[in-house]
Design a protein around this motif. Structure first.
Motif, PDB file in Angstrom:
ATOM      1  N   THR A 174      -1.685  11.860 -10.341  1.00  0.00           N
ATOM      2  CA  THR A 174      -2.895  11.947  -9.796  1.00  0.00           C
ATOM      3  C   THR A 174      -4.273  11.754 -10.605  1.00  0.00           C
ATOM      4  N   GLU A 175      -4.071  11.325 -11.968  1.00  0.00           N
ATOM      5  CA  GLU A 175      -5.080  11.180 -12.801  1.00  0.00           C
ATOM      6  C   GLU A 175      -5.901   9.802 -12.130  1.00  0.00           C
ATOM      7  N   LYS A 176      -7.156   9.684 -12.213  1.00  0.00           N
ATOM      8  CA  LYS A 176      -8.004   8.511 -11.649  1.00  0.00           C
ATOM      9  C   LYS A 176      -7.661   8.494 -10.227  1.00  0.00           C
ATOM     10  N   PHE A 177      -7.379   9.437  -9.639  1.00  0.00           N
ATOM     11  CA  PHE A 177      -7.222   9.353  -7.962  1.00  0.00           C
ATOM     12  C   PHE A 177      -8.059   8.509  -7.316  1.00  0.00           C
ATOM     13  N   ILE A 178      -9.179   8.528  -7.442  1.00  0.00           N
ATOM     14  CA  ILE A 178     -10.305   7.963  -6.529  1.00  0.00           C
ATOM     15  C   ILE A 178     -10.172   6.727  -6.761  1.00  0.00           C
ATOM     16  N   GLN A 179     -10.183   6.118  -8.280  1.00  0.00           N
ATOM     17  CA  GLN A 179     -10.335   5.020  -8.665  1.00  0.00           C
ATOM     18  C   GLN A 179      -9.249   3.998  -8.363  1.00  0.00           C
ATOM     19  N   LYS A 180      -8.048   4.734  -8.490  1.00  0.00           N
ATOM     20  CA  LYS A 180      -6.661   3.941  -7.960  1.00  0.00           C
ATOM     21  C   LYS A 180      -6.721   3.700  -6.504  1.00  0.00           C
ATOM     22  N   ASN A 181      -7.205   4.574  -5.724  1.00  0.00           N
ATOM     23  CA  ASN A 181      -7.180   4.123  -4.364  1.00  0.00           C
ATOM     24  C   ASN A 181      -8.390   3.107  -3.933  1.00  0.00           C
ATOM     25  N   ILE A 182      -9.375   2.992  -4.654  1.00  0.00           N
ATOM     26  CA  ILE A 182     -10.459   2.087  -4.405  1.00  0.00           C
ATOM     27  C   ILE A 182      -9.618   0.861  -4.659  1.00  0.00           C
ATOM     28  N   TYR A 183      -8.799   0.735  -6.090  1.00  0.00           N
ATOM     29  CA  TYR A 183      -8.245  -0.394  -6.563  1.00  0.00           C
ATOM     30  C   TYR A 183      -7.395  -1.109  -5.298  1.00  0.00           C
ATOM     31  N   ILE A 184      -6.459  -0.275  -4.928  1.00  0.00           N
ATOM     32  CA  ILE A 184      -5.420  -0.552  -3.643  1.00  0.00           C
ATOM     33  C   ILE A 184      -6.357  -1.015  -2.328  1.00  0.00           C
ATOM     34  N   GLY A 185      -7.256  -0.201  -2.272  1.00  0.00           N
ATOM     35  CA  GLY A 185      -8.066  -0.711  -1.018  1.00  0.00           C
ATOM     36  C   GLY A 185      -8.860  -1.908  -1.106  1.00  0.00           C
TER      37      GLY A 185
ATOM     38  N   VAL B  75       0.645  -1.172   0.073  1.00  0.00           N
ATOM     39  CA  VAL B  75       0.146   0.074   0.042  1.00  0.00           C
ATOM     40  C   VAL B  75       0.724   1.145  -0.028  1.00  0.00           C
ATOM     41  N   VAL B  76       1.887   1.221   1.052  1.00  0.00           N
ATOM     42  CA  VAL B  76       2.745   2.370   1.141  1.00  0.00           C
ATOM     43  C   VAL B  76       3.526   2.668  -0.353  1.00  0.00           C
ATOM     44  N   LEU B  77       3.835   1.664  -1.019  1.00  0.00           N
ATOM     45  CA  LEU B  77       4.539   2.026  -2.332  1.00  0.00           C
ATOM     46  C   LEU B  77       3.677   2.415  -3.387  1.00  0.00           C
ATOM     47  N   CYS B  78       2.397   1.617  -3.516  1.00  0.00           N
ATOM     48  CA  CYS B  78       1.519   2.390  -4.201  1.00  0.00           C
ATOM     49  C   CYS B  78       0.994   3.859  -4.153  1.00  0.00           C
ATOM     50  N   ILE B  79       0.990   4.040  -3.003  1.00  0.00           N
ATOM     51  CA  ILE B  79       0.492   5.605  -2.650  1.00  0.00           C
ATOM     52  C   ILE B  79       1.505   6.453  -3.385  1.00  0.00           C
TER      53      ILE B  79
ATOM     54  N   LEU C 182      -0.406  18.909  -0.906  1.00  0.00           N
ATOM     55  CA  LEU C 182      -1.553  17.849  -0.798  1.00  0.00           C
ATOM     56  C   LEU C 182      -0.847  16.455  -0.883  1.00  0.00           C
ATOM     57  N   CYS C 183       0.017  16.351  -2.047  1.00  0.00           N
ATOM     58  CA  CYS C 183       0.312  14.956  -2.526  1.00  0.00           C
ATOM     59  C   CYS C 183       1.224  14.414  -1.387  1.00  0.00           C
ATOM     60  N   ILE C 184       2.201  15.209  -0.833  1.00  0.00           N
ATOM     61  CA  ILE C 184       3.055  14.987   0.212  1.00  0.00           C
ATOM     62  C   ILE C 184       2.124  14.490   1.412  1.00  0.00           C
ATOM     63  N   GLY C 185       1.263  15.348   1.666  1.00  0.00           N
ATOM     64  CA  GLY C 185       0.415  15.169   3.015  1.00  0.00           C
ATOM     65  C   GLY C 185      -0.230  13.873   2.818  1.00  0.00           C
ATOM     66  N   TYR C 186      -0.895  13.695   1.551  1.00  0.00           N
ATOM     67  CA  TYR C 186      -1.320  12.100   1.458  1.00  0.00           C
ATOM     68  C   TYR C 186      -0.494  11.022   1.630  1.00  0.00           C
ATOM     69  N   MET C 187       0.534  11.154   1.006  1.00  0.00           N
ATOM     70  CA  MET C 187       1.647   9.950   1.280  1.00  0.00           C
ATOM     71  C   MET C 187       1.879   9.768   2.715  1.00  0.00           C
ATOM     72  N   THR C 188       2.059  11.017   3.533  1.00  0.00           N
ATOM     73  CA  THR C 188       2.810  10.623   4.875  1.00  0.00           C
ATOM     74  C   THR C 188       1.437  10.466   5.669  1.00  0.00           C
ATOM     75  N   LEU C 189       0.348  10.753   5.568  1.00  0.00           N
ATOM     76  CA  LEU C 189      -0.826  10.345   5.991  1.00  0.00           C
ATOM     77  C   LEU C 189      -1.195   8.893   5.890  1.00  0.00           C
TER      78      LEU C 189
ATOM     79  N   ILE D 226       0.578   6.898  -7.033  1.00  0.00           N
ATOM     80  CA  ILE D 226      -0.821   7.507  -7.240  1.00  0.00           C
ATOM     81  C   ILE D 226      -0.417   9.026  -6.873  1.00  0.00           C
ATOM     82  N   ALA D 227       0.576   9.279  -5.987  1.00  0.00           N
ATOM     83  CA  ALA D 227       0.834  10.823  -5.959  1.00  0.00           C
ATOM     84  C   ALA D 227       1.621  11.477  -6.886  1.00  0.00           C
ATOM     85  N   LEU D 228       2.248  10.756  -7.701  1.00  0.00           N
ATOM     86  CA  LEU D 228       3.285  10.975  -8.810  1.00  0.00           C
ATOM     87  C   LEU D 228       2.474  11.402 -10.065  1.00  0.00           C
TER      88      LEU D 228
END
Length: 497
Positions: free
Chosen positions: A204-215, A193-197, A298-305, A200-202
């Motif tokens: 961000t196209e289809k941000f939500i779909q990618k996060n759902i996929y990883i989820g 999950v951490v690596l995939c994040i 926001l991307c760095i915050g997203y990765m850190t969180l 995604i941050a690099l």
């Protein structure tokens, strides 16, 4: 031919990856024992412990298969060590292959891949006889990530070359890899999950779909493992926090302790210093960005969180101790942020002194991590070998006393009963106060197995005598004494100092 061509094209990164592994872990090629190792080597049906106590079904199956071959301890260790060596090098290489797409330089991509996988918490995996299994599971997660990154890259490109069938096949391979990973060791899926994040941050196209996929890729294997542990192989170690407040406090206390205090094998505040250097890198990057500054923030915050949440999820939901293996992926935060900052700096920051400042601090962080890890890891291995020699010495002393008693009385010792003095020592004097140097005689799961292993015996444990319990509690030793051994017929009463 294609495989050989790939090897030739990437030989620099492959060689560099295995040189790193050799330099950092070559010292551990000779067998060494954690307290758990004695049980793993001597316990009958140890595979049941992995299944019923730990919920690791495939790890239990692996143990069962190995037990059928009746291999020597040395051979088991060498197989595990070589497996770890092979898959750790492959993990670094596979990860560097993805990082190279975003960060220029073959060597730099290997450096970042190494500190991401072999992060400050990694050495804990190498201090157990199961190191081969741990490194194989890490490889499964890195391999699954590389396929996921490939899928995401294809989806983001204008010319989509993957058919629906191929995408489905790759997704199945990712899911199977992660399922095997979780059924061998549950918490390492957080690395995926951490690596995939980062990927995604690099992009961000289809941000939500990618996060759902990883989820889904995370949730399905974990759900399978949970259902097996709850209903098929009831696991005793499952215990939940009493309230959300308690869970949140446990996470915050853990983060504070790791950052500010001594944690595991790291010196006081070491992790906090690295976080400070990382913060300087991020601040410089955001200050010097010529465009999309808010997006980068926001991307760095997203990765850190995301890294914190997934790394401490076990601590939040399960009433378990904080150990390097449990929060392992939190140590990968440095590599994650460096990939993002260095990758985006090439596009959003003009070259000059400002750009060089980011590189200088990044190289400083990498060098600091590599140097500290090398020093700490070597110290851990040397300390473990020293501790093993002390354990062997004590076991031989006890063995000689048993022989003398049996020769003089004609009795045969077959039962050992254990007691503690006023203040039992987990480590002998002169040793670091870490789990690396815990004495075999100090723990309930290794005291008899270590004696049986070193002496070639089959002693069993008996119930302690209540009178001797009170007697030994009134005495305080700080080293071995013959007075700690009391013989009675076929029983040896041993007080652990």
């Amino acid at each position: 031919m294609e495989f050989l061509k790939t090897l030739k094209q990437n030989k620099e990164r492959i060689i560099c990856a295995y040189i790193f592994v050799l330099v950092y872990f070559g010292i551990d090629r000779t067998i060494e024992y954690a307290t758990d190792s004695y049980a793993a080597l001597m316990m009958d049906d140890n595979w049941k412990v992995k299944v019923y106590d730990n919920g690791r079904v495939l790890q239990g199956l692996l143990y069962y298969v190995i037990e059928q071959f009746h291999l020597s301890a040395g051979l088991k260790y060498q197989i595990s060590y070589l497996t770890a060596f092979l898959f750790l090098g492959l993990s670094v290489y596979f990860l560097s292959s993805v990082i190279k797409k975003y960060v220029k330089g073959d060597t730099l991509s290997v450096f970042i891949a190494f500190i991401t996988i072999v992060n400050p918490f990694f050495v804990d995996f190498f201090l157990f006889i199961e190191k081969g299994m741990f490194c194989f599971v890490i490889f499964l997660n890195v391999f699954a990530f590389s396929l996921t990154a490939e899928l995401f890259t294809n989806e983001d490109s204008r010319q989509k070359t993957y058919t629906a069938k191929k995408k489905a096949i790759l997704s199945v391979i990712v899911l199977v890899s992660l399922l095997i990973s979780v059924l061998m060791y549950q918490t390492l899926i957080s690395l995926y999950v951490v690596l995939c994040i980062v990927v995604i941050a690099l992009n961000t196209e289809k941000f939500i779909q990618k996060n759902i996929y990883i989820g889904f890729m995370y949730a399905i294997p974990m759900l399978v493992a949970f259902l097996l542990a709850r209903f098929v192989y009831p696991v005793e170690r499952l215990s939940q926090r009493e309230s959300l407040k308690e869970a949140a406090l446990a996470v915050f206390d853990s983060i504070e302790g790791i950052s500010m205090e001594e944690f595991s094998y790291l010196g006081k505040g070491s992790f906090g210093v690295w976080l400070l250097i990382l913060a300087i890198i991020v601040i410089l990057f955001l200050a010097l960005c010529e465009k999309c500054r808010l997006k980068h923030f926001l991307c760095i915050g997203y990765m850190t969180l995301g890294c914190v949440v997934i790394s401490f999820a076990v601590i939040f939901f399960n009433n378990s101790d904080v150990s390097p293996r449990v929060i392992y992926s939190y140590g990968s935060l440095f590599g994650m942020i460096l990939v993002y900052v260095l990758g985006q700096s090439q596009n959003d920051i003009s070259r000059g002194r400002a750009s060089n400042a980011i590189k200088i601090f990044s190289y400083l962080l990498i060098a600091s991590l590599l140097l500290t890890e090398y020093t700490v890891f070597q110290k851990c291995f040397i300390e473990r070998y020293r501790c093993n020699q002390a354990d062997l010495y004590l076991c031989n002393i006890i063995g000689e006393k048993i022989k003398e008693y049996e020769h003089e009385t004609g009795n045969t010792i077959d039962t050992l009963c254990y007691y503690s003095d006023m203040a039992r020592c987990w480590q002998d004097s002169g040793y670091e106060k870490t789990t690396t140097s815990v004495r075999a005689q100090a723990t309930g799961w290794s005291r008899t197995y270590s004696l049986n292993y070193y002496l070639g015996t089959q002693y069993k444990e008996g119930e302690p005598d209540p009178k001797l319990l009170d007697y030994f509690k009134g005495i305080n030793w700080d080293t071995y004494s013959d007075e700690q051994l009391i013989f009675d017929g076929n029983i040896l009463h041993i007080c652990i100092y």
